[in-house]
Write a protein that holds these residues in place. Structure first.
Motif, mmCIF file in Angstrom:
data_model
loop_
_atom_site.group_PDB
_atom_site.id
_atom_site.type_symbol
_atom_site.label_atom_id
_atom_site.label_comp_id
_atom_site.label_asym_id
_atom_site.label_seq_id
_atom_site.Cartn_x
_atom_site.Cartn_y
_atom_site.Cartn_z
ATOM 1 N N ALA A 1 -39.267 43.013 -49.698
ATOM 2 C CA ALA A 1 -40.427 43.564 -48.977
ATOM 3 C C ALA A 1 -40.686 45.010 -49.415
ATOM 4 O O ALA A 1 -41.838 45.396 -49.652
ATOM 5 C CB ALA A 1 -40.196 43.487 -47.473
ATOM 6 N N ALA A 2 -39.626 45.804 -49.540
ATOM 7 C CA ALA A 2 -39.800 47.194 -49.978
ATOM 8 C C ALA A 2 -40.272 47.251 -51.429
ATOM 9 O O ALA A 2 -41.095 48.101 -51.788
ATOM 10 C CB ALA A 2 -38.484 47.958 -49.811
ATOM 11 N N ILE B 1 -27.172 49.227 -49.008
ATOM 12 C CA ILE B 1 -27.232 49.362 -50.466
ATOM 13 C C ILE B 1 -26.120 48.446 -50.976
ATOM 14 O O ILE B 1 -24.993 48.868 -51.229
ATOM 15 C CB ILE B 1 -27.013 50.826 -50.909
ATOM 16 N N ASP B 2 -26.444 47.152 -51.064
ATOM 17 C CA ASP B 2 -25.417 46.146 -51.317
ATOM 18 C C ASP B 2 -25.590 45.386 -52.635
ATOM 19 O O ASP B 2 -24.752 44.545 -52.968
ATOM 20 C CB ASP B 2 -25.366 45.152 -50.152
ATOM 21 N N GLY B 3 -26.673 45.657 -53.360
ATOM 22 C CA GLY B 3 -26.869 44.980 -54.635
ATOM 23 C C GLY B 3 -27.415 43.570 -54.519
ATOM 24 O O GLY B 3 -27.466 42.840 -55.505
ATOM 25 N N ILE B 4 -27.821 43.194 -53.329
ATOM 26 C CA ILE B 4 -28.393 41.861 -53.105
ATOM 27 C C ILE B 4 -29.879 42.026 -52.837
ATOM 28 O O ILE B 4 -30.272 42.755 -51.924
ATOM 29 C CB ILE B 4 -27.706 41.154 -51.917
ATOM 30 N N ALA B 5 -30.692 41.348 -53.619
ATOM 31 C CA ALA B 5 -32.150 41.448 -53.459
ATOM 32 C C ALA B 5 -32.615 40.485 -52.370
ATOM 33 O O ALA B 5 -33.257 39.474 -52.636
ATOM 34 C CB ALA B 5 -32.851 41.159 -54.778
ATOM 35 N N GLY B 6 -32.267 40.826 -51.137
ATOM 36 C CA GLY B 6 -32.629 39.992 -50.002
ATOM 37 C C GLY B 6 -34.048 40.274 -49.513
ATOM 38 O O GLY B 6 -34.844 40.953 -50.172
#
Length: 160
Positions: free
Chosen positions: A145-146, A135-140
């Motif tokens: 995918a989720a 839960i890092d705030g980066i939309a990786g």
């Protein structure tokens, strides 16, 4: 005769200086107008870029983004914008309202899907859409995918 010549030369010089000053003023006015036009063109380019940046689908197709908008329309998020497949400012404001109500989003409702919005989204995606990363705030990649799985599921429960 010399006095007349001196007077004429002096008069001609004065007229020449005045004419040069006026010509310079005309050039300065034209330069100012050109600078104003360039500034307007630059502002239009910035506005166009801002409009593009205002849409953030995080890898969703237009149809998947429409699914999210349809969900947001029927949820307590109260989305009233167009179902256009572009997750822009109004879509993200609605998402932030929903995340605030259910997923511990505690930042401003500004329509900017920044790190705090993404963290709340990740908490939500970890709950039921197989997001198992930080839960890092980066939309990786895993967040995207989720988010796609969430969007696809929304088409079943909240069809437009």
């Amino acid at each position: 005769m010399r006095a007349l010549t001196k007077t004429l030369v002096g008069f001609t010089a004065a007229v020449g200086i005045a004419a040069g000053t006026l010509a310079g003023a005309g050039t300065a006015t034209a330069d100012s107008a050109r600078a104003a036009e360039n500034a307007q063109a630059a502002q239009a380019a910035v506005n166009a870029e801002a409009a593009i940046l205002a849409t953030q689908n995080f890898g969703l197709s237009s149809q998947q983004a429409k699914n999210v908008q349809c969900f947001l329309r029927t949820s307590p998020a109260s989305y009233t914008g167009a179902i256009d497949g572009q997750l822009g400012t109004n879509s993200w404001k609605a998402m932030q309202r929903w995340l605030r109500a259910y997923w511990n989003y505690n930042d401003s409702i500004d329509g900017d899907p920044g790190p705090n919005t993404v963290r709340a989204l990740q908490r939500m995606l970890a709950h039921a859409w197989d997001y198992n990363d930080s839960i890092d705030g980066i939309a990786g990649t895993n967040t995207r995918a989720a988010f796609k799985r969430f969007a696809n599921e929304m088409s079943v429960f909240y069809p437009c």
